[in-house]
Design an enzyme around this catalytic site. Structure first.
Site, PDB file in Angstrom:
ATOM      1  N   SER A 143      65.350  20.805   3.321  1.00  0.00           N
ATOM      2  CA  SER A 143      66.447  20.624   4.280  1.00  0.00           C
ATOM      3  C   SER A 143      66.746  21.982   4.898  1.00  0.00           C
ATOM      4  O   SER A 143      66.403  23.019   4.329  1.00  0.00           O
ATOM      5  CB  SER A 143      67.695  20.129   3.540  1.00  0.00           C
ATOM      6  OG  SER A 143      68.847  20.280   4.335  1.00  0.00           O
ATOM      7  N   TYR A 156      73.864  20.306  -3.540  1.00  0.00           N
ATOM      8  CA  TYR A 156      72.763  20.022  -2.610  1.00  0.00           C
ATOM      9  C   TYR A 156      72.089  21.316  -2.152  1.00  0.00           C
ATOM     10  O   TYR A 156      70.868  21.455  -2.192  1.00  0.00           O
ATOM     11  CB  TYR A 156      73.332  19.248  -1.418  1.00  0.00           C
ATOM     12  CG  TYR A 156      72.316  18.716  -0.438  1.00  0.00           C
ATOM     13  CD1 TYR A 156      71.730  17.466  -0.630  1.00  0.00           C
ATOM     14  CD2 TYR A 156      71.947  19.441   0.696  1.00  0.00           C
ATOM     15  CE1 TYR A 156      70.802  16.960   0.281  1.00  0.00           C
ATOM     16  CE2 TYR A 156      71.034  18.939   1.613  1.00  0.00           C
ATOM     17  CZ  TYR A 156      70.466  17.699   1.401  1.00  0.00           C
ATOM     18  OH  TYR A 156      69.547  17.201   2.304  1.00  0.00           O
TER      19      TYR A 156
HETATM   20  P1  NAD Z   1      68.224   7.840   2.678  1.00  0.00           P
HETATM   21  O1  NAD Z   1      69.519   7.646   1.983  1.00  0.00           O
HETATM   22  O2  NAD Z   1      67.954   7.068   3.921  1.00  0.00           O
HETATM   23  O3  NAD Z   1      67.010   7.581   1.685  1.00  0.00           O
HETATM   24  C1  NAD Z   1      66.973   8.150   0.407  1.00  0.00           C
HETATM   25  C2  NAD Z   1      66.209   7.238  -0.527  1.00  0.00           C
HETATM   26  O4  NAD Z   1      66.165   7.875  -1.814  1.00  0.00           O
HETATM   27  C3  NAD Z   1      66.889   5.877  -0.726  1.00  0.00           C
HETATM   28  O5  NAD Z   1      65.959   4.822  -0.523  1.00  0.00           O
HETATM   29  C4  NAD Z   1      67.383   5.927  -2.173  1.00  0.00           C
HETATM   30  O6  NAD Z   1      67.371   4.658  -2.820  1.00  0.00           O
HETATM   31  C5  NAD Z   1      66.383   6.880  -2.795  1.00  0.00           C
HETATM   32  N1  NAD Z   1      66.869   7.481  -4.034  1.00  0.00           N
HETATM   33  C6  NAD Z   1      68.117   7.922  -4.306  1.00  0.00           C
HETATM   34  N2  NAD Z   1      68.175   8.350  -5.570  1.00  0.00           N
HETATM   35  C7  NAD Z   1      66.945   8.199  -6.114  1.00  0.00           C
HETATM   36  C8  NAD Z   1      66.371   8.460  -7.375  1.00  0.00           C
HETATM   37  N3  NAD Z   1      67.100   8.948  -8.376  1.00  0.00           N
HETATM   38  N4  NAD Z   1      65.054   8.183  -7.571  1.00  0.00           N
HETATM   39  C9  NAD Z   1      64.321   7.655  -6.568  1.00  0.00           C
HETATM   40  N5  NAD Z   1      64.806   7.355  -5.361  1.00  0.00           N
HETATM   41  C10 NAD Z   1      66.109   7.625  -5.132  1.00  0.00           C
HETATM   42  O7  NAD Z   1      68.136   9.416   2.948  1.00  0.00           O
HETATM   43  P2  NAD Z   1      67.208  10.321   3.915  1.00  0.00           P
HETATM   44  O8  NAD Z   1      68.101  10.916   4.937  1.00  0.00           O
HETATM   45  O9  NAD Z   1      65.999   9.583   4.339  1.00  0.00           O
HETATM   46  O10 NAD Z   1      66.838  11.509   2.907  1.00  0.00           O
HETATM   47  C11 NAD Z   1      65.552  11.703   2.373  1.00  0.00           C
HETATM   48  C12 NAD Z   1      65.375  13.161   2.034  1.00  0.00           C
HETATM   49  O11 NAD Z   1      65.515  13.963   3.200  1.00  0.00           O
HETATM   50  C13 NAD Z   1      66.397  13.706   1.026  1.00  0.00           C
HETATM   51  O12 NAD Z   1      65.745  14.585   0.116  1.00  0.00           O
HETATM   52  C14 NAD Z   1      67.357  14.488   1.908  1.00  0.00           C
HETATM   53  O13 NAD Z   1      67.992  15.526   1.207  1.00  0.00           O
HETATM   54  C15 NAD Z   1      66.400  15.026   2.954  1.00  0.00           C
HETATM   55  N6  NAD Z   1      67.020  15.442   4.207  1.00  0.00           N
HETATM   56  C16 NAD Z   1      67.681  14.540   4.977  1.00  0.00           C
HETATM   57  C17 NAD Z   1      68.251  14.972   6.161  1.00  0.00           C
HETATM   58  C18 NAD Z   1      68.981  14.045   7.056  1.00  0.00           C
HETATM   59  O14 NAD Z   1      69.651  14.537   7.970  1.00  0.00           O
HETATM   60  N7  NAD Z   1      68.882  12.728   6.886  1.00  0.00           N
HETATM   61  C19 NAD Z   1      68.131  16.313   6.566  1.00  0.00           C
HETATM   62  C20 NAD Z   1      67.457  17.200   5.742  1.00  0.00           C
HETATM   63  C21 NAD Z   1      66.891  16.747   4.578  1.00  0.00           C
END
Ligand code: NAD
Length: 261
Positions: A143, A156
């Protein structure tokens, strides 16, 4: 698609965590389009199952698997099912926003477990197979918060910063193999995780969701836009390609010049 059909496919195998939603689902879909068989893992098996079904319905090879990245038992079972993993995408994540003194202790530890220890244990589990094959690609979804900080996101930010240090160590430990480990660091991507944050911030500050997006989320980003999953997939394509064999221990920042200031 039956388990035996999935297992007998000769395509290279990609294991994506948290692939039932958002970025993980997008990367899983993309890897299937790029001729990988994809183990669509998630703590939420219903989400993983519908994601895998959607990939199969579009002609890809995919299977769902219940994998909580904080469970060593689940990790071992997933690797036993998968066999050698060619591409590991450490993506699963959650967010919790609170001032440190008000941060529930269990929640703080859970974020570290999911965002840092999970990727480490998954990496630990896939390395023997990758070493035996002489090759492998590990892509972490980090991130922008692996590089900068925001208040109230101590767990985080600490976990995502830690992922970069972890990846550097592993790149040294596997340097004699064609195995690489890199971390994608996007600014905001519009996924269910971020939609929830927009809604919560709007309530907290008593402003509209549009104001949260424009005045808070995109405010520090010169290009003023969300990062698309397509952009992340483009970076994944490069990182898993043979020409990226010396691209390891690196941080790929997709932040619209946020960190240029
Ligand atoms: P999201 O909530 O759409 O998806 C996350 C998924 O992770 C969900 O399907 C959830 O069920 C699963 N999950 C949660 N806990 C879990 C566990 N203990 N074991 C296995 N699966 C688990 O979120 P996203 O935005 O797609 O995020 C995905 C990644 O991207 C994360 O690591 C997040 O930190 C990172 N990220 C997101 C953003 C953003 O703006 N969306 C920006 C930077 C980084």
């Amino acid at each position: 698609m039956s388990t035996s059909e999935f297992q007998s496919s000769n395509l290279p195998l990609a294991l994506v965590t948290g692939a039932g939603s958002g970025i993980g689902f997008g990367i899983a879909q993309h890897l299937a389009e790029q001729n990988h068989k994809v183990l669509v893992t998630d703590i939420n098996i219903d989400a993983a199952t519908s994601a895998a079904n959607e990939i199969v319905a579009s002609g890809g090879v995919a299977a769902p698997f219940a994998l909580n990245v904080t469970s060593q038992e689940d990790i071992d079972a997933a690797i036993e099912f998968a066999g050698t993993v060619d591409v590991l995408v450490n993506n699963a994540g959650i967010q919790h926003v609170a001032r440190l003194e008000e941060f529930p202790v269990d929640k703080w530890k859970l974020l570290i477990d999911i965002l840092l220890t999970g990727p480490a244990m998954l990496t630990r589990a896939v390395l023997p197979g990758m070493k035996a094959a002489g090759k492998g690609r590990i892509v972490n979804v980090g991130s922008i918060h692996a590089l900068i900080a925001s208040p109230f996101k101590s767990a985080y930010v600490a976990a995502k910063h830690g992922l970069l240090g972890f990846s550097k160590v592993i790149s040294l430990e596997v340097a004699e193999f064609d195995i690489t480990i890199n971390t994608l660091c996007p600014a905001y991507v519009k996924t269910p995780l971020v939609e929830k944050q927009i809604e919560a911030s709007a309530k907290e500050h008593g402003i509209s969701e549009e104001e949260v997006v424009n005045n808070i989320m995109l405010q520090p980003m010169p290009k003023k836009s969300f990062i698309s999953i397509e952009e992340l997939c483009g970076a994944v394509d490069y990182l898993i390609s043979p020409v990226a064999k010396n691209m390891t221990a690196q941080t790929i920042v997709l932040d619209g010049a946020w960190t240029a200031r």
